[in-house]
Write an enzyme that holds these catalytic residues in place. Structure first.
Site, short mmCIF file in Angstrom:
data_model
loop_
_atom_site.label_atom_id
_atom_site.label_comp_id
_atom_site.label_asym_id
_atom_site.label_seq_id
_atom_site.Cartn_x
_atom_site.Cartn_y
_atom_site.Cartn_z
CE LYS A 1 96.65 39.55 44.94
NZ LYS A 1 95.30 39.02 45.28
NE ARG B 1 91.61 43.85 42.00
CZ ARG B 1 92.76 44.22 42.57
NH1 ARG B 1 93.81 43.40 42.55
NH2 ARG B 1 92.85 45.39 43.16
#
Ligand SMILES: Nc1nc2[nH]c(SCCc3ccc(S(N)(=O)=O)cc3)nc2c(=O)[nH]1
Length: 278
Positions: free
Chosen positions: A219, A253
């Site tokens: 991210k 995750r």
């Protein structure tokens, strides 16, 4: 924690692998349009030690367009059917739509992962009726606009308050607390500073008494520090996984399962050999 007929030991951090079935998916360019490709990818992730596989049909990266119900169903149901037929790992469905939840759980999903924390109409009842664990994630705003101007009084307190309110809503809908997982929602309406403050505050979220799921893999909280592109963010993502595992996150995750499983094994060894007899 029980996921239909499977128990996952969450006393130590475990890895959730990501299967994106969206054409514009955030980091794998939507190469998993085909079920076969998803099965191969999943086989590799299970082999590498993933305890969960998260299957999503709606890209929720910043600016992502909404996806229709039919389109989302078409993308996720065949993949969930195939994966739950073939692998013992717990299949999670990344959706906010009640009907997708129901059909995904009927197709074999054993965890509902909702980035909108069951706020869509009918989602609370659908999750209650599915009677599988649900991950409640914090998002400020909506994917189309969430990164325009994120703002908080105190990001940890605000996220805690939101999650507490969602837990209460779940309780009112008959969802037992033993079926709840919490997630601060890295990158969902957060500045770079907010993301790192949330990471530093995981201990406070841990104090709420629920397993924590964190999703930081590839991210912008990596990319904005390293100034690199999505496919160059493995090292940064592993650093964040290490920090999160040490801070007590239970489910990490990620896109890169093998590397993260190895990193967590080292964190666990460090913990086992240094905190023995504590
Ligand atoms: N529980 C849970 N489910 C998730 N599903 C996703 S999809 C990622 C969407 C995205 C991509 C990129 C950025 S950015 N601007 O920070 O690079 C934000 C959101 N993520 C998560 C997460 O974290 N938890």
């Amino acid at each position: 924690m029980n996921f239909k007929n499977q128990t996952v030991d969450l006393t130590r951090p475990v890895v959730m692998g990501i299967i994106n079935t969206t054409p514009d998916s955030f980091s794998d360019g939507g190469r998993f349009n085909s079920v076969d490709a998803a099965i191969d990818r999943c086989a590799a992730m299970v082999q590498a030690g993933a305890a969960f596989i998260d299957v999503g049909g709606e890209s929720t990266r910043p600016g992502a367009p909404l996806v229709s119900f039919d389109e989302e169903l078409e993308r996720v149901i065949p993949v969930i059917e195939a994966l739950s037929d073939r692998f013992d790992t717990v299949v999670s469905v990344d959706t906010s739509k009640p009907q997708v939840m129901r059909q995904a759980v009927s197709a074999g999903a054993a965890l509902i992962n909702d980035v909108r924390a069951l706020q869509e109409p009918g989602a609370l009842d659908a999750a209650a009726e599915c009677n599988v664990p649900v991950c409640l994630m914090h998002m400020q705003g909506a994917p189309e606009t969430m990164q325009n101007a994120p703002s908080y009084n105190d990001v940890i307190s605000d996220v805690q308050a939101f999650l507490s309110a969602r837990i209460a809503a779940c309780s009112d809908a008959g969802i037992h607390k033993s079926n709840i997982i919490l997630d601060p929602g890295f990158g969902f309406g957060k500045t770079l500073a907010h993301n790192y403050q949330l990471l530093a505050g995981l201990g406070r979220l841990q104090e709420m008494g629920y397993p924590l799921l964190v999703g930081m893999s590839r991210k912008s909280m990596v990319g904005n520090v390293l100034n690199n592109s999505i496919n160059e963010r493995l090292a940064g993502s592993l650093a964040l996984a290490t920090i999160a595992a040490q801070a007590g996150a239970q489910i990490i995750r990620v896109h890169d399962v093998q590397e993260t499983v190895d990193v967590i094994a080292i964190v666990n060894a460090y913990r086992d050999y240094t905190l023995k007899g504590e």
